[in-house]
Motif scaffolding. Structure first.
Motif, PDB file in Angstrom:
ATOM      1  N   UNK A   2       0.873  -1.169   0.000  1.00 17.85           N
ATOM      2  CA  UNK A   2       0.000   0.000   0.000  1.00 17.85           C
ATOM      3  C   UNK A   2       0.907   1.214   0.000  1.00 17.85           C
ATOM      4  N   UNK A   3       0.789   2.037  -1.024  1.00 22.20           N
ATOM      5  CA  UNK A   3       1.621   3.235  -1.120  1.00 22.20           C
ATOM      6  C   UNK A   3       0.787   4.452  -0.742  1.00 22.20           C
ATOM      7  N   UNK A  12       0.299  -8.226   4.384  1.00 20.02           N
ATOM      8  CA  UNK A  12       0.245  -9.671   4.263  1.00 20.02           C
ATOM      9  C   UNK A  12      -0.990 -10.012   3.428  1.00 20.02           C
ATOM     10  N   UNK A  13      -1.135 -11.265   3.005  1.00 19.07           N
ATOM     11  CA  UNK A  13      -2.265 -11.611   2.135  1.00 19.07           C
ATOM     12  C   UNK A  13      -3.635 -11.295   2.731  1.00 19.07           C
ATOM     13  N   UNK A  17      -6.375  -8.638   1.183  1.00 24.80           N
ATOM     14  CA  UNK A  17      -7.756  -9.043   0.888  1.00 24.80           C
ATOM     15  C   UNK A  17      -8.753  -8.114   1.557  1.00 24.80           C
ATOM     16  N   UNK A  18      -8.481  -7.752   2.805  1.00 22.42           N
ATOM     17  CA  UNK A  18      -9.369  -6.836   3.525  1.00 22.42           C
ATOM     18  C   UNK A  18      -9.417  -5.493   2.805  1.00 22.42           C
ATOM     19  N   UNK A  54      -7.142  -4.552  11.562  1.00 21.80           N
ATOM     20  CA  UNK A  54      -6.592  -3.923  10.362  1.00 21.80           C
ATOM     21  C   UNK A  54      -7.252  -2.565  10.113  1.00 21.80           C
ATOM     22  N   UNK A  55      -8.575  -2.523  10.159  1.00 22.80           N
ATOM     23  CA  UNK A  55      -9.272  -1.260   9.916  1.00 22.80           C
ATOM     24  C   UNK A  55      -8.906  -0.211  10.960  1.00 22.80           C
TER      25      UNK A  55
END
Length: 68
Positions: A2-3, A12-13, A17-18, A54-55
């Motif tokens: 993610x830039x 990570x995978x 996906x999230x 993650x969020x």
């Protein structure tokens, strides 16, 4: 990866996906539901915790805006 301005964040995978599912239309439960198709071996509560962590981290970094 993610830039964002002047930085990058290796994902990570599961995180990738999230992020792909963060389209502004799916709720957390909707994201978990979609992920269960991809990660059928993982229990829903575990996936939900991963999604919320993650969020939360993306929001803390200012990379995601959580609404409603």
């Amino acid at each position: 990866m993610l830039l964002y301005p002047e930085r990058g964040l290796a994902l990570n995978p599961t995180a990738a996906s999230i992020l792909k599912l963060c389209n502004g239309e799916l709720t957390v439960d909707g994201i978990v539901e979609q992920l269960q198709r991809e990660y059928a071996d993982r229990p829903a509560p575990e996936l939900r915790n991963d999604v919320l962590e993650f969020l939360g981290e993306m929001a803390r970094r200012g990379l995601l805006q959580v609404t409603g």
